[in-house]
Design a protein around this motif. Sequence first.
Motif, PDB file in Angstrom:
ATOM      1  N   CYS A   1       0.841  -1.216  -0.064  1.00 49.82           N
ATOM      2  CA  CYS A   1       0.072   0.001  -0.015  1.00 49.82           C
ATOM      3  C   CYS A   1       1.040   1.335  -0.004  1.00 49.82           C
ATOM      4  CB  CYS A   1      -1.035  -0.033   1.338  1.00 49.82           C
ATOM      5  SG  CYS A   1      -2.256  -1.122   1.072  1.00 49.82           S
ATOM      6  N   ALA A   2       2.052   1.112   0.595  1.00 53.13           N
ATOM      7  CA  ALA A   2       2.852   2.414   0.670  1.00 53.13           C
ATOM      8  C   ALA A   2       3.689   2.855  -0.544  1.00 53.13           C
ATOM      9  CB  ALA A   2       3.786   2.112   1.961  1.00 53.13           C
ATOM     10  N   ASN A   3       4.253   1.567  -1.199  1.00 56.20           N
ATOM     11  CA  ASN A   3       5.192   1.584  -1.973  1.00 56.20           C
ATOM     12  C   ASN A   3       4.782   1.025  -3.674  1.00 56.20           C
ATOM     13  OD1 ASN A   3       7.081   2.423  -0.518  1.00 56.20           O
ATOM     14  ND2 ASN A   3       7.215   0.536   0.290  1.00 56.20           N
ATOM     15  N   ALA A   4       3.501   0.513  -3.577  1.00 56.88           N
ATOM     16  CA  ALA A   4       3.086  -0.225  -4.986  1.00 56.88           C
ATOM     17  C   ALA A   4       1.543  -0.105  -4.991  1.00 56.88           C
ATOM     18  CB  ALA A   4       3.483  -1.523  -5.155  1.00 56.88           C
ATOM     19  N   PRO A   5       0.939   1.012  -4.786  1.00 54.28           N
ATOM     20  CA  PRO A   5      -0.521   1.247  -4.619  1.00 54.28           C
ATOM     21  C   PRO A   5      -1.075   0.758  -6.087  1.00 54.28           C
ATOM     22  CG  PRO A   5       0.387   3.373  -4.464  1.00 54.28           C
ATOM     23  CD  PRO A   5       1.330   2.271  -4.294  1.00 54.28           C
ATOM     24  N   GLU A   6      -0.500   1.265  -6.987  1.00 52.47           N
ATOM     25  CA  GLU A   6      -0.924   0.904  -8.367  1.00 52.47           C
ATOM     26  C   GLU A   6      -1.281  -0.610  -8.793  1.00 52.47           C
ATOM     27  OE1 GLU A   6      -2.242   2.625 -11.054  1.00 52.47           O
ATOM     28  OE2 GLU A   6      -2.380   4.220  -9.520  1.00 52.47           O
TER      29      GLU A   6
END
Length: 203
Positions: free
Chosen positions: A48-53
Motif C-alpha cells: 500500500c505504501a510503495n506499490a498502490p498501483e
Amino acid sequence: MSDTRLVTAPAGPEHASGLRELFSAASSPCFCRFWHFDGTNNDWLDRCANAPEENASAFFGALAADGDEAKGIVAIHEDDAGKRTLVGWLKVTPAAGMRKAYERRFYKQLPAFQGDRQGVFLLGCTLVHPSFRKQGVAKALVAGAVAYAKDTFGARVLEALPRRPKEPVSDEELWTGPMGAYEPNGFEEVGGLEPYPVLRRVL
C-alpha cells in the motif's frame, strides 16, 4: 437518506474513473484488495505504501471483467448544478470468495458461520468520500446492497463484520462500515466478540 439526489447502483466499468477519484480523495491505497492479498500484514502495508498501483490494477481489472472481487454498490450524488459525483463504494461478494475475512482471529470457527453457506454474501468494505461522511451515505449503500444481492444473485443471506469500538475512532478505522448503517437495514447481531460483532440479514 432524505437527500433524494443520492442514488445507488451496481458498480460497473462505467464507474472506474469515479471510483479512482473516490479512493484518491479518501487517500486509500488499498483499492479494496486486502481480502484478496496472500502476503503477511507487513507485506500488505509495504504494498500500500510503495506499490498502490498494483492494487489499483487488480481492482480495475476485476471491475472490467465483471469479477467477483470487484462486485459492489456505488453511491452517486448530484448537486444543484447537475454535477454527478461518485461518493461511496460498498463491496458485495460471495462469502466463499472472502475466505481471508472469515479466517481472521476474531471470526475463525465461530458458531455463527457453521451450517449451509450456499447463497451467503459478505459486505466486505465501505468507503465514503470525506466530504460526504456522516450524511447517511453508508446506510444508503447498505440498502442498495440488500436489493442488489437478492435481485441480481439470488442471495439468501447477507453478512457484515463491522467494528463497534468503545472509544471514538477515526473514520478510516471503520472500513467495514459503521454499525449505524446496518441496523436500520434489518441486520441483526448473531455472534462475535466485542468489538467485532457478526451481523446478518436473511433475505
